[in-house]
Design a protein around this motif. Structure first.
Motif, PDB file in Angstrom:
ATOM      1  N   ILE A   1       0.731  -1.236   0.318  1.00 38.01           N
ATOM      2  CA  ILE A   1       0.410  -0.140  -0.049  1.00 38.01           C
ATOM      3  C   ILE A   1       1.021   1.388   0.102  1.00 38.01           C
ATOM      4  O   ILE A   1       0.792   2.040  -0.768  1.00 38.01           O
ATOM      5  CB  ILE A   1      -0.899   0.345   0.633  1.00 38.01           C
ATOM      6  N   VAL A   2       1.571   1.556   0.548  1.00 44.64           N
ATOM      7  CA  VAL A   2       2.750   2.305   1.033  1.00 44.64           C
ATOM      8  C   VAL A   2       4.184   2.767  -0.546  1.00 44.64           C
ATOM      9  O   VAL A   2       3.514   3.612  -0.694  1.00 44.64           O
ATOM     10  CB  VAL A   2       3.379   1.917   1.929  1.00 44.64           C
ATOM     11  N   VAL A   3       3.442   1.241  -0.706  1.00 45.27           N
ATOM     12  CA  VAL A   3       4.451   1.583  -2.009  1.00 45.27           C
ATOM     13  C   VAL A   3       3.946   2.261  -3.284  1.00 45.27           C
ATOM     14  O   VAL A   3       4.657   2.464  -3.695  1.00 45.27           O
ATOM     15  CB  VAL A   3       5.114  -0.495  -2.557  1.00 45.27           C
ATOM     16  N   THR A   4       2.325   1.479  -3.261  1.00 39.86           N
ATOM     17  CA  THR A   4       1.727   2.158  -4.674  1.00 39.86           C
ATOM     18  C   THR A   4       1.140   3.628  -4.238  1.00 39.86           C
ATOM     19  O   THR A   4       1.322   4.761  -5.271  1.00 39.86           O
ATOM     20  CB  THR A   4       0.408   1.681  -4.420  1.00 39.86           C
ATOM     21  N   ILE A   5       1.018   3.979  -3.258  1.00 44.03           N
ATOM     22  CA  ILE A   5       0.919   5.704  -2.647  1.00 44.03           C
ATOM     23  C   ILE A   5       2.418   6.447  -3.169  1.00 44.03           C
ATOM     24  O   ILE A   5       2.159   7.170  -3.890  1.00 44.03           O
ATOM     25  CB  ILE A   5       0.677   5.913  -1.160  1.00 44.03           C
TER      26      ILE A   5
ATOM     27  N   ILE B   1       2.932  15.835   3.090  1.00 44.35           N
ATOM     28  CA  ILE B   1       2.249  16.100   4.078  1.00 44.35           C
ATOM     29  C   ILE B   1       1.554  14.927   4.848  1.00 44.35           C
ATOM     30  O   ILE B   1       1.446  13.729   5.197  1.00 44.35           O
ATOM     31  CB  ILE B   1       1.740  16.973   3.534  1.00 44.35           C
ATOM     32  N   VAL B   2       0.539  14.531   3.219  1.00 43.14           N
ATOM     33  CA  VAL B   2      -0.383  12.871   3.933  1.00 43.14           C
ATOM     34  C   VAL B   2       0.640  11.675   3.636  1.00 43.14           C
ATOM     35  O   VAL B   2      -0.644  11.275   4.980  1.00 43.14           O
ATOM     36  CB  VAL B   2      -1.447  13.400   2.678  1.00 43.14           C
ATOM     37  N   THR B   3       1.393  11.467   2.608  1.00 40.35           N
ATOM     38  CA  THR B   3       1.789  10.709   2.975  1.00 40.35           C
ATOM     39  C   THR B   3       2.576  10.229   4.407  1.00 40.35           C
ATOM     40  O   THR B   3       2.189   9.096   5.353  1.00 40.35           O
ATOM     41  CB  THR B   3       2.621   9.658   1.802  1.00 40.35           C
ATOM     42  N   PRO B   4       3.055  10.594   4.761  1.00 36.77           N
ATOM     43  CA  PRO B   4       4.113  10.753   6.390  1.00 36.77           C
ATOM     44  C   PRO B   4       3.300  10.468   7.351  1.00 36.77           C
ATOM     45  O   PRO B   4       3.194   9.915   7.979  1.00 36.77           O
ATOM     46  CB  PRO B   4       5.282  11.935   6.505  1.00 36.77           C
TER      47      PRO B   4
END
Length: 315
Positions: free
Chosen positions: A247-251, A281-284
């Motif tokens: 999920i993190v990789v995709t985003i 901002i959002v991803t972190p």
């Protein structure tokens, strides 16, 4: 590349930030401020948990702690200045400060690409060759891999940053962004930008696509391994250990590729601002929750930490 010899040396830039009403700026300020505080607190919590809990000293959690540190540094390179120019008239930044901000933003972003690739390799070893996991993923090896990601990120970003530093900025000095991103900065360079823009595009594309290859390749083997597992329960357990990372990789890669791995186009500054908000901002903020909500060991460690803290406060 021909440049005009009669140029004015730019000593500071003006960041325009967001083109909106004052009421909307106030709303954006408090939204980003709350998001920034939550990002720092949530990622710092993961770092402290990994540092203080012995059962979290496994390779996966060491890489997760490194990722959390990178997220804090990445958002801190952008958000404080963005908050200042959103709520006040302090929208100027020195030339050196602008180059420094850009350098650290892309440095921590580049290291994060390498760290995600390392985390994919860790999952590959854990699922595909579990009997050799403790031998391959020793603590010293993991620390060397983390160090290599930092050195590699520094070496990759250093030369483009020095090249940007030597470019002739002769005015205007207005950057239509809330931080010193590469694309709007290059618009202020005197002369033909084709070679410079293509150089940055090629460097970004090589970094993104190469790191993405080394991130996704282990998952090809992981998928084959999961499919061949005789037990449905084992398949689900193996899949759940990789879901958060995917999920993190995709985003992260989705936003980064759309922002930087494409030739320069006109009228995309609004998209660049939105993409930067998502990546810095959002991803972190999302990453700590994506990893912890699916990880029972981290949740249990967090509960134990709260119990200890509550007991300490009662004393």
């Amino acid at each position: 590349m021909a440049f005009n010899n009669e140029t004015t040396i730019v000593t500071e830039f003006i960041l325009l930030g967001f083109h909106t009403t004052w009421d909307m700026k106030i709303l954006l300020f408090f939204t980003f401020l709350i998001t920034y505080v939550l990002t720092v607190l949530s990622n710092a919590t993961i770092i402290l948990l990994v540092w203080n809990c012995n059962h979290l000293h496994a390779p996966m959690y060491l890489f997760l702690a490194n990722l959390s540190f990178l997220e804090i540094m990445l958002t801190s390179s952008v958000t404080p200045k963005m908050l200042a120019i959103t709520i006040s008239q302090m929208n100027t930044i020195s030339f050196e400060g602008c180059i420094t901000q850009s350098f650290f933003y892309f440095l921590f972003g580049t290291i994060e690409f390498f760290n995600l690739a390392i985390m994919s390799f860790d999952r590959y070893v854990a699922i595909c060759i579990p009997l050799r996991y403790s031998t391959i993923m020793r603590t010293q090896v993991c620390l060397k891999m983390i160090m290599a990601s930092w050195v590699g990120g520094l070496m990759y970003i250093l030369l483009p940053s020095i090249a940007t530093l030597k470019l002739p900025f002769c005015g205007p000095n207005v950057i239509d962004h809330f931080f010193c991103d590469t694309a709007p900065m290059l618009k202020l360079v005197c002369g033909d930008l084709y070679i410079v823009e293509m150089t940055h595009f090629i460097c970004s594309a090589v970094l993104l696509l190469t790191s993405l290859f080394f991130t996704l390749t282990p998952y090809i083997f992981i998928v084959f391994t999961i499919v061949t597992m005789p037990s449905t329960q084992g398949q689900w357990k193996a899949f759940s250990t990789c879901a958060s990372h995917m999920i993190v990789v995709t985003i992260f890669y989705g936003v980064s590729i759309s922002l930087y791995a494409r030739p320069s186009k006109k009228n995309v500054l609004s998209f660049n601002k939105l993409g930067t908000i998502l990546s810095s901002i959002v991803t972190p903020l999302l990453n700590p929750f994506i990893y912890t909500l699916r990880n029972k060991i981290v949740i249990q460690s967090l509960r134990q930490a709260f119990v200890k803290l509550r007991g300490f406060l009662r004393v």
